[in-house]
Write a protein that holds these residues in place. Structure first.
Motif, short mmCIF file in Angstrom:
data_model
loop_
_atom_site.label_atom_id
_atom_site.label_comp_id
_atom_site.label_asym_id
_atom_site.label_seq_id
_atom_site.Cartn_x
_atom_site.Cartn_y
_atom_site.Cartn_z
N TYR A 58 -7.65 -1.40 1.83
CA TYR A 58 -8.62 -1.26 0.74
C TYR A 58 -7.98 -1.30 -0.64
N THR A 59 -6.72 -0.90 -0.73
CA THR A 59 -6.03 -0.98 -2.02
C THR A 59 -5.90 -2.43 -2.48
N GLU A 60 -5.47 -3.32 -1.58
CA GLU A 60 -5.28 -4.70 -2.01
C GLU A 60 -6.62 -5.38 -2.31
N ARG A 61 -7.67 -4.99 -1.64
CA ARG A 61 -8.99 -5.55 -1.93
C ARG A 61 -9.54 -5.03 -3.26
N PHE A 62 -9.40 -3.73 -3.48
CA PHE A 62 -9.83 -3.15 -4.75
C PHE A 62 -9.05 -3.76 -5.91
N LEU A 63 -7.76 -3.92 -5.72
CA LEU A 63 -6.91 -4.48 -6.77
C LEU A 63 -7.30 -5.93 -7.07
N ALA A 64 -7.54 -6.71 -6.03
CA ALA A 64 -7.94 -8.10 -6.25
C ALA A 64 -9.28 -8.18 -6.97
N TRP A 65 -10.23 -7.33 -6.57
CA TRP A 65 -11.53 -7.30 -7.24
C TRP A 65 -11.38 -6.95 -8.71
N ALA A 88 3.88 -7.34 -4.96
CA ALA A 88 4.40 -8.48 -5.72
C ALA A 88 4.21 -9.78 -4.94
N ALA A 89 4.40 -9.72 -3.63
CA ALA A 89 4.21 -10.91 -2.80
C ALA A 89 2.75 -11.35 -2.77
N GLN A 90 1.82 -10.43 -3.09
CA GLN A 90 0.40 -10.77 -3.14
C GLN A 90 0.02 -11.51 -4.41
N GLY A 91 0.92 -11.53 -5.40
CA GLY A 91 0.64 -12.23 -6.64
C GLY A 91 0.46 -11.33 -7.84
N TYR A 92 1.24 -10.25 -7.90
CA TYR A 92 1.19 -9.31 -9.02
C TYR A 92 2.61 -9.04 -9.52
#
Length: 408
Positions: free
Chosen positions: A397-404, A207-211
């Motif tokens: 890798y989860t946060e990168r995959f999610l952002a992509w 959530a802090a990442q913007g989701y």
């Protein structure tokens, strides 16, 4: 007096050596029973701390020898051998980390492209972890996690009441009011236990990442057999569809994540005509082929896989074959599925990594994108130690995959 102190020091060092060796053994030995699973899961995740502990004991042994507290003899040889084994075991994950990370990087670039992070918002990239492993975070926790999650807005609300069982969900929103991509999260627990409160540290971090994170619930076995659980997940998705605007969710940018049993439900929900498009699937060590899992139980088998599957499905593959088929995500594979990130532990004896690898191959066959990452030293539920080695790598890798998947 000096002799007494020397003897006491030898006994203390010997005791600490045994503790360090005992814990280090669980880095490579899978748990034979469920009660020992926390050791098998946790030891690899804190292995750098164990390595430091074992190295400290080695220094103490060297000091005692230098002070002539004991002479080289058979017992000393045994101590040296035990120390060498403890240090070697505790160093094993660190020695493998670089190669594992390179394989993970190659896997994600092969599927998503070498420039898969290009054109993402700079502010989003700045929030991501800059490295797949930060050793000091194992001791102090994920860097700045408390500060980053300060102000996260959490609310718990009911979304259904099937058969008189109230089902609720936790919603985690960024501190600032806005409209955000979303991640639906489904907890594991052998379909028999758990709640939306599970994995709260992860939910707050994302959530802090913007989701917006929707952590949902479902009814449990053995009181309720499949397909009740997937019906509850679909009820939750319909609720999200109806209330997306109210909870600042961009319904065009939604992914789903599950752990273990939750991954099985997440994959079925995403692969089988969800009520709105799911943009990506993240599978942490989820069951893939329940028929094969029943026929070929792992060794050891800490959760008694066949008992667990019978409790979930109400029978065996011989008595309810259609339910086993319907409950297996491998049978839902078809063209035009959302991209999938599959992360499994190489030491896992609950859901073996070979199943995740096979699913990735089957997904790619009709042209779907699938990223498979195997962490050799990791056991089932490795991310229960949120700041551990495997969890840090998976989170990177989860946060990168999610952002992509959701921000491009």
């Amino acid at each position: 007096m000096k002799k007494v102190l020397s003897i006491a020091g030898i006994w203390l060092v010997g005791l600490l050596l045994l503790v360090g060796l005992f814990l280090s053994i669980w880095i490579v030995v899978p748990a034979p029973i469920f009660a020992l699973l926390p050791l098998s899961v946790g030891a690899p995740e804190i292995s750098p701390a164990l390595l430091l502990f074992n190295m400290s004991i080695a220094i103490c042994v060297g000091t005692l020898f230098w002070l002539r507290a004991f002479k080289p003899q058979r017992s000393f040889v045994f101590i040296l051998c035990s120390l060498g084994l403890a240090v070697g075991l505790s160093a094993w994950p660190l020695l493998q980390f670089s190669a594992t990370q390179q394989q993970a990087q190659a896997a994600i670039e092969t599927s998503l492209g070498q420039n898969y992070l290009k054109d993402l918002p700079p502010a989003l990239i700045a929030k991501m972890r800059s490295q797949p492993l930060v050793i000091c975070d194992i001791w102090q926790g994920i860097s700045n996690l408390q500060q980053e999650t300060l102000g996260i807005r959490k609310v718990s609300i009911p979304f259904a009441n099937p058969d008189g069982v109230e089902l609720s969900m936790n919603i985690y929103r960024p501190a600032q009011v806005g409209k955000y991509p979303a991640l639906v999260s489904i907890y594991g627990g052998a379909w028999q236990r758990g709640s939306p409160d599970n994995d709260e540290t992860f939910s707050r971090y994302i959530a802090a990442q913007g989701y917006v994170v929707w952590a949902i619930d479902y009814r449990h076995a053995p009181a309720y057999h499949f397909p009740v659980q997937i019906q509850d997940v679909r009820s939750a998705l319909r609720f999200i569809q109806q209330h997306a605007t109210e909870y600042e969710t961009n319904l065009d940018r939604v992914a789903i994540i599950g752990r273990s049993a939750g991954s099985q439900l997440a994959m079925l929900a995403a692969y089988q005509d969800p009520p709105f498009p799911i943009r990506a699937v993240i599978d942490y060590y989820g069951p893939v082929n329940l028929t094969a899992g029943y026929a070929n139980v792992p060794t050891p088998d800490p959760i008694e896989s066949r008992v667990t599957l019978r409790a979930f499905l109400g029978g065996t593959p011989q008595t309810v074959p259609e339910l086993y088929r319907q409950a297996s995500p491998i049978n839902a594979v078809k063209p035009d599925l959302p991209p999938s990130l599959l992360i499994y532990g190489g030491k896992d004896r609950i859901v073996e990594a070979k199943y995740g690898k096979y699913l990735a191959q089957q997904l790619r066959s009709p042209g779907n994108r699938a990223v498979f990452i195997e962490i050799p030293w990791a056991d089932h539920a490795f991310d229960a130690v949120f700041s551990g080695m495997s969890s840090q790598l998976a989170l990177y890798y989860t946060e990168r995959f999610l952002a992509w998947a959701l921000y491009k």
